[in-house]
Design an enzyme around this catalytic site. Structure first.
Site, PDB file in Angstrom:
ATOM      1  N   LYS A  76      37.434  45.301  37.498  1.00 36.37           N
ATOM      2  CA  LYS A  76      37.590  44.560  38.748  1.00 36.37           C
ATOM      3  C   LYS A  76      39.066  44.289  39.013  1.00 36.37           C
ATOM      4  CE  LYS A  76      36.002  40.377  41.155  1.00 36.37           C
ATOM      5  NZ  LYS A  76      35.130  39.174  41.082  1.00 36.37           N
ATOM      6  N   SER A 151      32.882  38.408  45.204  1.00 39.26           N
ATOM      7  CA  SER A 151      34.069  39.238  45.169  1.00 39.26           C
ATOM      8  C   SER A 151      33.936  40.478  44.286  1.00 39.26           C
ATOM      9  CB  SER A 151      35.269  38.415  44.698  1.00 39.26           C
ATOM     10  OG  SER A 151      35.055  37.910  43.391  1.00 39.26           O
ATOM     11  N   SER A 175      30.292  35.258  42.908  1.00 40.99           N
ATOM     12  CA  SER A 175      30.888  36.595  42.976  1.00 40.99           C
ATOM     13  C   SER A 175      30.202  37.636  42.103  1.00 40.99           C
ATOM     14  CB  SER A 175      32.380  36.519  42.605  1.00 40.99           C
ATOM     15  OG  SER A 175      33.096  35.837  43.601  1.00 40.99           O
TER      16      SER A 175
END
Length: 469
Positions: A76, A151, A175
């Protein structure tokens, strides 16, 4: 998609047995990325093919290092991977390559994973819609006109499309849960302290966010969690938990669940979301779970005030140096500036009051876990919305007064660091996925994953692939 569609646990076994090579897996992965990433934009900063194949050849020639030996993974884009940019979705850091691995990345590499690139994220991870001025927007594989969430939207979309078999993510305000719901995969927010962050900056005042795993099965979640978890000498307040992978198929008996629903009407839901989640309850009863509708166990407004205070306090700390530089401040998106300004304006009395509310909610939740094993709630309040929108401005006719109010359903677990597994629960009339949260008592991560695996064995929702797959 034969190789990239396998469970990582199965793929790992095939690699260990010599039934398939790391080079074959890498070629299949890169081929899958070439085929579908242009449509969803989930993988960013992809490394050169020749370098990745060389690493795969080295993995084939080497003694296996761990469970992830030879498995491609993308990190990520909020976490560091040495040699790759950690853009955080911001032009301020778009070309800044990381000098070292973050703690979690280092653990993944130590287990044998080959880092191929990054997964897309919103700017600084703020907002549950993955778009930024560096890499653009990540699109939903089930409808590319829609958001993939965030996210960890890039990670979730990559899993759904078969570009990755497992992925890392992080979760402050859903997220790892909202994108899991919107992409028909599993995401886990572990008990706070189980998976360490990096030993930088303040180590005590902001226990809201945590790293965690994403996968297409709870079995893979458990195996990846075992790699990511464990105390780090550079971080205080670490948690030690039992390994999650052993016993993953031992379904909990007599599970007692509490359905939270819409919190007695305090939380608005887009048409069909609540109904899709409620339709999962009879399925849960069929596998032996008892489910009771308990409504709102705590004042929703109090939770929201506590959360937004502590979140802004945390964001102001994270973005402090950037905000203090007028030239850099102007490059922040409006929601990031708003959070930083709000956090800077808070008084110590306001922060203490928010923490007291958090403490009261923890005590309330502890009493609930005397009666129930798991709390159950939707993972999101809306269906994936148009990718061009920044965020929903109203739900069911109710105006959203902040850029993140539409994700209020995730804050009860985030506020007090409870473990959550986001499970797929089906599809709405428009063919878009939705999910639910299984929220456990602190430290029950391994048990919670066994419950999720029982659900997966009974339903197999992620086997319904998006059309592009």
């Amino acid at each position: 998609m034969e190789l990239t569609g396998l469970e990582t646990a199965v793929l790992s076994e095939k690699l260990a047995a010599g039934e398939v090579s790391a080079v074959e897996v890498m070629k299949a992965t890169l081929g899958r990325i070439e085929q579908v990433n242009g449509s969803v934009n989930a993988i960013v900063s992809l490394r050169a093919e020749k370098d990745l194949l060389k690493e795969a050849e080295a993995a084939d020639a080497a003694k296996p290092e761990g469970w992830l030996h030879g498995i491609p993974i993308a990190i990520k884009d909020l976490a560091d991977a040495a040699g790759l940019p950690t853009s955080q979705g911001s032009p301020l850091f778009a070309d800044v390559a990381a000098a070292r691995d973050s703690t979690v990345t280092a653990r993944l590499r130590a287990a044998g994973a080959i880092v191929i690139g990054k997964t897309n994220t919103p700017e600084f991870g703020l907002g549950s819609h993955t778009f930024n001025p560096v890499h653009g927007a990540t699109r939903n594989p089930y409808d590319t006109t829609r958001s993939a969430g965030g996210s960890s939207g890039g990670a979730a979309a990559a899993l759904a499309c078969g570009m990755l078999t497992v992925a890392d993510g992080s979760d402050m305000m859903g997220s790892l849960r909202n994108p899991a719901a919107w992409n028909n995969v599993y995401g886990m927010r572990p008990s706070w302290g189980l998976v360490p962050g990096d030993p930088d900056g303040d180590l005590y005042l902001h226990p809201l966010s945590t790293n965690g795993p994403m996968a297409r099965t709870p079995r893979d979640l458990a195996a990846l969690l075992d790699v990511m978890a464990g105390p780090d000498a550079g971080r205080p307040l670490g948690r030690i938990a039992d390994p999650a992978r052993p016993g993953i198929d031992d379904a909990p008996e007599g599970l007692r669940g509490a359905w939270l629903g819409d919190w007695d009407g305090a939380l608005p839901f887009e048409d069909g979301v609540l109904e899709t989640c409620k339709a999962a309850l009879p399925q849960m009863r069929k596998i032996g779970w008892s489910i009771e509708d308990i409504g709102a166990p705590f004042d929703a407004d109090a939770l929201w005030r506590s959360w937004t205070t502590l979140r802004s306090f945390s964001v102001a700390n994270t973005l402090g140096e950037i905000y203090d530089d007028p030239l850099q401040r102007e490059k922040l998106k409006p929601s990031a500036r708003w959070e930083a300004e709000r956090g800077r304006a808070l008084s110590g009395v306001e922060i203490q009051a928010a923490s007291l509310t958090r403490s009261d909610w923890y005590r309330c939740a502890a009493s609930l876990f005397e009666r129930f094993d798991v709390l159950i709630a939707p993972s999101a309040q809306v269906w994936p919305f148009p990718v061009e929108d920044e965020y929903p401005v109203r739900i069911a006719g109710r105006e959203m007064d902040t850029y993140h109010r539409w994700m209020e359903v995730v804050i009860p677990a985030s506020l007090i660091g409870l473990p959550v597994v986001a499970i797929p629960v089906g599809f709405g009339r428009q063919g878009l996925p939705m999910g639910a949260q299984l929220i456990g008592r602190p430290g029950s991560d391994a048990w919670l994953l066994r419950a999720a695996q029982a659900w997966h064995a009974a339903t197999g929702w992620p086997q319904k692939r998006p059309a592009m797959v």
